[in-house]
Enzyme design. Sequence first.
Site, PDB file in Angstrom:
ATOM      1  N   VAL A   1      13.667  17.117  41.255  1.00 42.81           N
ATOM      2  CA  VAL A   1      12.397  17.778  40.957  1.00 42.81           C
ATOM      3  C   VAL A   1      12.708  19.079  40.224  1.00 42.81           C
ATOM      4  O   VAL A   1      13.571  19.843  40.660  1.00 42.81           O
ATOM      5  CB  VAL A   1      11.599  18.083  42.252  1.00 42.81           C
ATOM      6  CG1 VAL A   1      10.327  18.854  41.936  1.00 42.81           C
ATOM      7  CG2 VAL A   1      11.270  16.784  42.990  1.00 42.81           C
TER       8      VAL A   1
ATOM      9  N   THR B   1       8.296  18.804  28.347  1.00 46.97           N
ATOM     10  CA  THR B   1       7.214  19.377  29.165  1.00 46.97           C
ATOM     11  C   THR B   1       6.001  19.739  28.311  1.00 46.97           C
ATOM     12  O   THR B   1       6.146  20.145  27.156  1.00 46.97           O
ATOM     13  CB  THR B   1       7.673  20.653  29.927  1.00 46.97           C
ATOM     14  OG1 THR B   1       8.822  20.340  30.707  1.00 46.97           O
ATOM     15  CG2 THR B   1       6.607  21.186  30.854  1.00 46.97           C
TER      16      THR B   1
ATOM     17  N   GLY C   1      11.354  24.071  29.783  1.00 48.33           N
ATOM     18  CA  GLY C   1      12.774  24.349  29.613  1.00 48.33           C
ATOM     19  C   GLY C   1      13.572  23.723  30.737  1.00 48.33           C
ATOM     20  O   GLY C   1      13.063  22.840  31.443  1.00 48.33           O
TER      21      GLY C   1
HETATM   22  N1  GLY Z   1      10.930  21.981  32.818  1.00 45.49           N
HETATM   23  C1  GLY Z   1      10.885  20.612  33.119  1.00 45.49           C
HETATM   24  C2  GLY Z   1      11.981  20.159  33.965  1.00 45.49           C
HETATM   25  O1  GLY Z   1      13.056  20.740  33.990  1.00 45.49           O
HETATM   26  O2  GLY Z   1      11.794  19.173  34.654  1.00 45.49           O
END
Ligand code: GLY
Length: 307
Positions: free
Chosen positions: A204, A175, A227
């Site tokens: 998602v 991310t 995360g």
């Molecule tokens: N934090 C990004 C995801 O878990 O998709």
Amino acid sequence: MSYSLMIHGGAGALEDLKYEASEAAFRQSIIAILEQGRERLERGDSALDVVEYCASLLEDDRLYNAGCGSVLNAEGKVEMDAALMDGRNLQAGAVACLRNIKNPISLARRVLAHGEHVLLMGDGALEFAKFCQIETYPDDYFITEARIKQLAEAQVAGRMTLDHERIKPSQKLGTIGAVARDIHCNLAAATSTGGLVNKRWGRVGDTPIVGAGVFADNETCAVSATGYGEQFLRTVLSKTISDFVQFRGMDAAAATQAGIDYLVAKVNGEGGVIAIDHTGRCAAAQSTSGLIRGWIELGGEAHCKLG
Ligand code: GLY
């Protein structure tokens, strides 16, 4: 009035950067993007424009799990999530399960600008991109040998992983994100990701969900998270951090640490957050050993930290 800018390129254990270049490459990339963001803030651009801009630069850098550097899902495909939020008026735009768009964050911005909806996903988001005359890119723009190898390792291990995660035994998470306070004291936040390696198609994460992976309110702070998305969704972590500022009078440093403490206490969560509060103070906290981030606080020097 001074400006502040903070960006991140994922959290995790950075001891074993097997899929990316060296720490020096991360430092160089983070500082270069901060300086490009500074130029825009100094000339008076809005925090919203600058977080979109910095997030798109991170999406265009294959070091990170977003845009062209996105990880692969269980079908060997790229499905990206992105969102941004304007602290002036709580307007937000988001896209999920997005394919073949070079800069998901810019499509999220178009969703925000269009105003009718907050979150578009999959084919509907692609249709909207066509309506906005945003070109699509072929699959091979996104899919690299390194990502194919990373997916194969995750599948052999029989698990889902974060981008920067070693299959065994530890982690570095994916991310990217940006938060900014412009010279008019307005806040904005942006987050973008390819999600988890070997994730189920249609999954998602927290990134495109307002209050989980992204949040901005001029009265409190701007937050971007990285995360395990499921843990950030269940704790609504970005809004929780904003609430710590609003209702407990915390600054960015105290609120981000309290947020991560809450994440760990409630769901044993793994990841990190960056935030700028309404006074322009920058802070980050993480439950992982590393968090790739850089910041310019109140117009000062650019800093980068990986640990
Ligand atoms: N934090 C990004 C995801 O878990 O998709």
